[in-house]
Write a protein that holds these residues in place. Structure first.
Motif, PDB file in Angstrom:
ATOM      1  N   ARG A 221     -43.464  15.797  50.572  1.00 44.12           N
ATOM      2  CA  ARG A 221     -43.888  15.907  51.867  1.00 44.12           C
ATOM      3  C   ARG A 221     -43.235  17.014  52.035  1.00 44.12           C
ATOM      4  NH1 ARG A 221     -45.534  10.340  51.472  1.00 44.12           N
ATOM      5  NH2 ARG A 221     -46.993  10.626  51.382  1.00 44.12           N
ATOM      6  N   ARG A 222     -43.563  18.069  53.200  1.00 40.71           N
ATOM      7  CA  ARG A 222     -43.246  19.441  54.034  1.00 40.71           C
ATOM      8  C   ARG A 222     -42.340  18.338  54.704  1.00 40.71           C
ATOM      9  NH1 ARG A 222     -41.124  23.220  50.926  1.00 40.71           N
ATOM     10  NH2 ARG A 222     -42.817  24.655  49.765  1.00 40.71           N
ATOM     11  N   SER A 223     -43.147  17.164  55.770  1.00 46.12           N
ATOM     12  CA  SER A 223     -42.822  16.902  56.801  1.00 46.12           C
ATOM     13  C   SER A 223     -43.684  15.086  56.465  1.00 46.12           C
ATOM     14  CB  SER A 223     -43.071  17.674  57.849  1.00 46.12           C
ATOM     15  OG  SER A 223     -44.834  17.524  58.056  1.00 46.12           O
ATOM     16  N   LEU A 262     -32.920  17.738  56.491  1.00 51.25           N
ATOM     17  CA  LEU A 262     -33.162  17.242  57.553  1.00 51.25           C
ATOM     18  C   LEU A 262     -33.184  18.752  58.529  1.00 51.25           C
ATOM     19  CD1 LEU A 262     -33.461  14.128  59.283  1.00 51.25           C
ATOM     20  CD2 LEU A 262     -35.263  15.426  57.863  1.00 51.25           C
ATOM     21  N   ARG A 263     -34.425  19.855  58.626  1.00 54.81           N
ATOM     22  CA  ARG A 263     -34.437  21.295  59.359  1.00 54.81           C
ATOM     23  C   ARG A 263     -34.247  20.593  60.922  1.00 54.81           C
ATOM     24  NH1 ARG A 263     -38.851  23.134  57.616  1.00 54.81           N
ATOM     25  NH2 ARG A 263     -38.059  24.832  56.445  1.00 54.81           N
ATOM     26  N   GLU A 279     -38.053  16.746  59.670  1.00 58.42           N
ATOM     27  CA  GLU A 279     -39.341  18.367  59.027  1.00 58.42           C
ATOM     28  C   GLU A 279     -38.216  18.380  58.139  1.00 58.42           C
ATOM     29  OE1 GLU A 279     -41.632  20.689  59.201  1.00 58.42           O
ATOM     30  OE2 GLU A 279     -42.624  19.483  60.791  1.00 58.42           O
ATOM     31  N   PHE A 280     -38.594  18.522  56.491  1.00 59.95           N
ATOM     32  CA  PHE A 280     -37.364  18.904  55.319  1.00 59.95           C
ATOM     33  C   PHE A 280     -37.320  20.035  55.256  1.00 59.95           C
ATOM     34  CE2 PHE A 280     -39.879  14.835  54.893  1.00 59.95           C
ATOM     35  CZ  PHE A 280     -39.025  13.697  54.717  1.00 59.95           C
ATOM     36  N   ALA A 281     -35.865  20.308  54.998  1.00 59.55           N
ATOM     37  CA  ALA A 281     -35.485  21.041  54.932  1.00 59.55           C
ATOM     38  C   ALA A 281     -36.542  21.870  53.568  1.00 59.55           C
ATOM     39  CB  ALA A 281     -33.682  21.521  54.678  1.00 59.55           C
ATOM     40  N   SER A 282     -36.243  23.507  53.595  1.00 60.03           N
ATOM     41  CA  SER A 282     -36.942  23.804  52.254  1.00 60.03           C
ATOM     42  C   SER A 282     -36.767  24.044  50.458  1.00 60.03           C
ATOM     43  CB  SER A 282     -37.860  25.421  52.543  1.00 60.03           C
ATOM     44  OG  SER A 282     -38.314  25.694  51.592  1.00 60.03           O
ATOM     45  N   LEU A 283     -36.877  23.527  49.941  1.00 54.38           N
ATOM     46  CA  LEU A 283     -36.249  23.625  49.124  1.00 54.38           C
ATOM     47  C   LEU A 283     -36.437  24.384  48.163  1.00 54.38           C
ATOM     48  CD1 LEU A 283     -34.535  19.683  48.699  1.00 54.38           C
ATOM     49  CD2 LEU A 283     -33.442  21.928  49.494  1.00 54.38           C
ATOM     50  N   ASP A 284     -36.523  24.850  46.217  1.00 49.86           N
ATOM     51  CA  ASP A 284     -37.047  24.867  45.329  1.00 49.86           C
ATOM     52  C   ASP A 284     -37.792  24.982  45.349  1.00 49.86           C
ATOM     53  OD1 ASP A 284     -35.604  27.481  45.555  1.00 49.86           O
ATOM     54  OD2 ASP A 284     -33.814  27.044  44.487  1.00 49.86           O
TER      55      ASP A 284
END
Length: 461
Positions: A221-223, A262-263, A279-284
């Motif tokens: 999940r992105r969030s 976390l973003r 909101e999770f930080a964007s990773l590859d």
């Protein structure tokens, strides 16, 4: 009379202990009030119920560190089939991110006791199309068996006793906890984040967020949106006021944002229905096809994402090998997901053009015993190698590396002048600290410690 149609049972994977909130993110709890608790919460459409008895108080604070340390060492030993981890307090302390001092060995003993005394009943639920709720019920312990050596602390109180750093420490994990590690739930935590975090509450929250971040399909999940009251129960926060829950989480939120995990963390809803959105930080992102392939083969979602990202070039080959093995010899691999995980993490252990030959109960038992003997032999060889290296070291190095252990064993037995004389003798090479510690441990095991100390006093004058 027509019988009620029985609902189809969903597939239940090995339970991810981190989802259950057994270890509170708080560092201080009232032991009397936390000796039993009962909570029910729902996160991301999945309902959980946890009822627990904890005579030594609910696990909290550094207990998250210790659980992570146990999980890491158990996985590093290739998850022994008897669920026993043979280690030392010194090694577990390091794996648990605790500083090297006597207080850590005292806190480690307290933590292990709390975990051993805790027993849990867990319910995991799904909503059926006809409105009824289906539950899976598990009764479990985090630790089934525990064996260690401890010694008096700096006073005569039982509560201050400390683990002996280099003595054998044996922990038999509960079945569900061990299977959770085998399935790969706990091996996806990022070491860089774990070591960058300074406070146990943030480490506990990171572990909990990672556990709930993944859907059963493997989707990352992105969030993650959670009701504050449900999240309070999942985090093991005792005070039910929303303001106090947010205050208890605020520093952990700041640490996880600072670590780049976390973003953002947003608070929304009304006073009565406060909600948090992480909101999770964007990773590859890993290849979703590889993630699905691993999940369908029995690998837990967190591990599937990490393996697809880090070992993507070997995933298809390893999965094909395990599936071919199962097709040719049904029943020869009891936990395909665990085998795939181990083959990708430790490729040096396997030759892919050879099929495993184990089949039947007797063969599996022999294989289990052989793995146990190998693990014990490796641990013994490692210990012997370290001991020989220390015995050959210069006197000053021996003293620095054994001083704390000697202090634990002799601190209350020697006067100040006698301790100073011991230090001078060890630094000058008149005595060898490593050999002294080895002889002390042997005397303790033979119940002859007092006679040994009396002789040492005479030698020190």
């Amino acid at each position: 009379m027509k019988k009620d149609r029985q609902p189809a049972l969903p597939k239940v994977d090995e339970r991810n202990f981190a989802r259950l909130g057994i270890v509170s993110v708080q560092t201080r709890l009232d032991d009397e009030a936390s000796r039993s608790w009962n909570s029910a919460f729902e996160i991301a459409g999945r309902s959980f119920g946890v009822a627990a008895e904890a005579p030594h108080g609910r696990p909290r604070g550094i207990d998250t560190n210790v659980v992570i340390g146990i999980e890491s060492l158990f996985a590093a030993r290739s998850c022994p089939e008897d669920n026993r981890l043979h280690t030392t307090a010194y090694e577990l302390r390091a794996a648990s991110f605790l500083p090297l001092n006597g207080k850590s060995f005292h806190r480690l003993r307290e933590s292990l006791d709390r975990l051993w005394y805790t027993s849990v009943t867990v319910t995991d639920g799904w909503h059926l199309p006809d409105g009824r709720k289906l539950r899976n019920v598990k009764r479990m312990r985090l630790i089934n068996d525990l064996s260690y050596w401890d010694i008096d602390g700096h006073d005569s109180f039982e509560t201050t006793r400390e683990l002996v750093p280099n003595a054998t420490l044996t922990i038999q994990l509960g079945t569900q906890m061990a299977n959770s590690i085998r399935s790969g739930f706990t091996q996806a935590l990022e070491h860089k984040i774990l070591t960058g975090i300074e406070q146990p509450p943030a480490r506990a929250l990171y572990r909990l967020l990672e556990a709930h971040r993944y859907a059963d399909t493997g989707e990352q999940r992105r969030s993650l949106a959670v009701g504050l009251e449900d999240w309070r129960l999942a985090c093991g926060i005792t005070d039910g006021k929303p303001s106090k829950t947010l205050r208890a989480l605020s520093e952990a939120h700041e640490e996880l944002v600072a670590q780049g995990y976390l973003r953002d963390v947003r608070v929304g809803g009304s006073r009565a229905t406060t909600a948090l959105t992480y909101e999770f930080a964007s990773l590859d992102d890993p290849d979703p096809a590889l993630v699905r392939l691993l999940v369908e083969s029995g690998v837990a979602a967190p591990a599937a994402n990490k393996l697809a990202k880090e070992k993507g070039d070997r995933v298809e080959e390893v999965v094909r090998y395990v599936r071919d093995t199962l097709r040719e010899k049904p029943g020869s691999v009891r936990k395909p997901g665990g085998l795939i995980n181990d083959m990708l993490q430790r490729p040096e252990k396997y030759v892919l053009d050879a099929r495993p030959s184990a089949s039947g109960a007797e063969a599996r038992r022999e294989e289990s015993q052989a793995r146990l003997r190998t693990a014990e032999d490796e641990a013994q060889q490692r210990t012997e190698s370290e001991r020989r290296e220390l015995l050959a070291a210069p006197p000053q190095v021996q003293w620095e590396r054994t001083r704390r252990s000697l202090k634990l064993l002799l601190g209350k037995q020697l006067t100040g002048p006698q301790w100073d004389a011991l230090e001078r003798a060890c630094l000058s090479g008149q005595m060898f600290a490593a050999a002294l510690l080895q002889d002390l441990s042997a005397a303790q095991a033979r119940l002859e410690l007092q006679a040994f100390v009396d002789d040492l006093r005479d030698r020190l004058g």
